[in-house]
Design an enzyme around this catalytic site. Structure first.
Site, PDB file in Angstrom:
ATOM      1  CG  HIS A  56       0.208   0.944  -2.848  1.00 11.78           C
ATOM      2  ND1 HIS A  56       1.442   0.830  -3.450  1.00 11.78           N
ATOM      3  CD2 HIS A  56       0.246   0.084  -1.795  1.00 11.78           C
ATOM      4  CE1 HIS A  56       2.188  -0.040  -2.801  1.00 11.78           C
ATOM      5  NE2 HIS A  56       1.479  -0.509  -1.794  1.00 11.78           N
ATOM      6  CD  GLU A  58       0.397   5.093  -6.636  1.00 15.50           C
ATOM      7  OE1 GLU A  58      -0.011   4.795  -5.488  1.00 15.50           O
ATOM      8  OE2 GLU A  58       1.604   5.120  -6.921  1.00 15.50           O
ATOM      9  CB  CYS A  86       5.332   0.485  -6.225  1.00 18.33           C
ATOM     10  SG  CYS A  86       3.659  -0.179  -6.105  1.00 18.33           S
ATOM     11  CB  CYS A  89       0.911   1.733  -8.340  1.00 25.66           C
ATOM     12  SG  CYS A  89       0.338   1.474  -6.640  1.00 25.66           S
TER      13      CYS A  89
END
Length: 154
Positions: A56, A58, A86, A89
């Site tokens: 992701h 992040e 999420c 993360c």
């Protein structure tokens, strides 16, 4: 010295998200700043292209920031993300000791909810809704009208 504001840092994250969109990924971008508000890392989603479900925006940015600082801790750093982090993360953000989360679009509400529920001992500032309309326009084609609903994890 040019001092940038939250909107300008979010614009950089939006540009990162557009890069991920161009390569067929869900458009999410992230930027990490050090305590002096210098950009130390940028990232965008590369899950499909890297065959890594944890890639992701992040996580990509956190890995790069840690490598650049030669430290697994990002004390007093801030992260700007186009979409609310999420749970995975958020965990990485907390473990890396980032002290401020700024995000644009809200999707699940998990970020603020989990920080309240977990009663995290780490002091962390969360600011949502920065350039929210721009971030929503970027992500809505991928998440549909499900924004602010807990039914899908990007």
């Amino acid at each position: 010295m040019i001092i940038m504001n939250d909107n300008e840092f979010m614009e950089i994250a939006i540009n990162e998200a557009k890069i991920s969109e161009k390569i067929g990924e869900i458009p999410v971008g992230a930027v990490i700043l050090d305590s002096q508000r210098n950009i130390i890392a940028q990232g965008h989603n590369i899950r499909k292209t890297s065959n890594d479900s944890t890639a992701h925006a992040e996580i990509v940015a956190i890995r790069l920031a840690c490598a650049r600082l030669s430290n697994y801790r990002l004390d007093n750093c801030s992260i700007y993300v186009t979409l609310e982090p999420c749970l995975m993360c958020l965990g990485a953000i907390l473990r890396s000791k980032i002290s401020k989360i700024v995000y644009g679009a809200t999707y699940t509400g998990v970020c603020n909810l989990m920080l309240c529920e977990l009663k995290v001992s780490q002091k962390i500032i969360v600011q949502s809704g920065v350039l929210e309309d721009k971030c929503n326009m970027l992500i809505e084609p991928f998440l549909g009208n499900g924004l602010n609903k807990n039914k899908y994890c990007y």
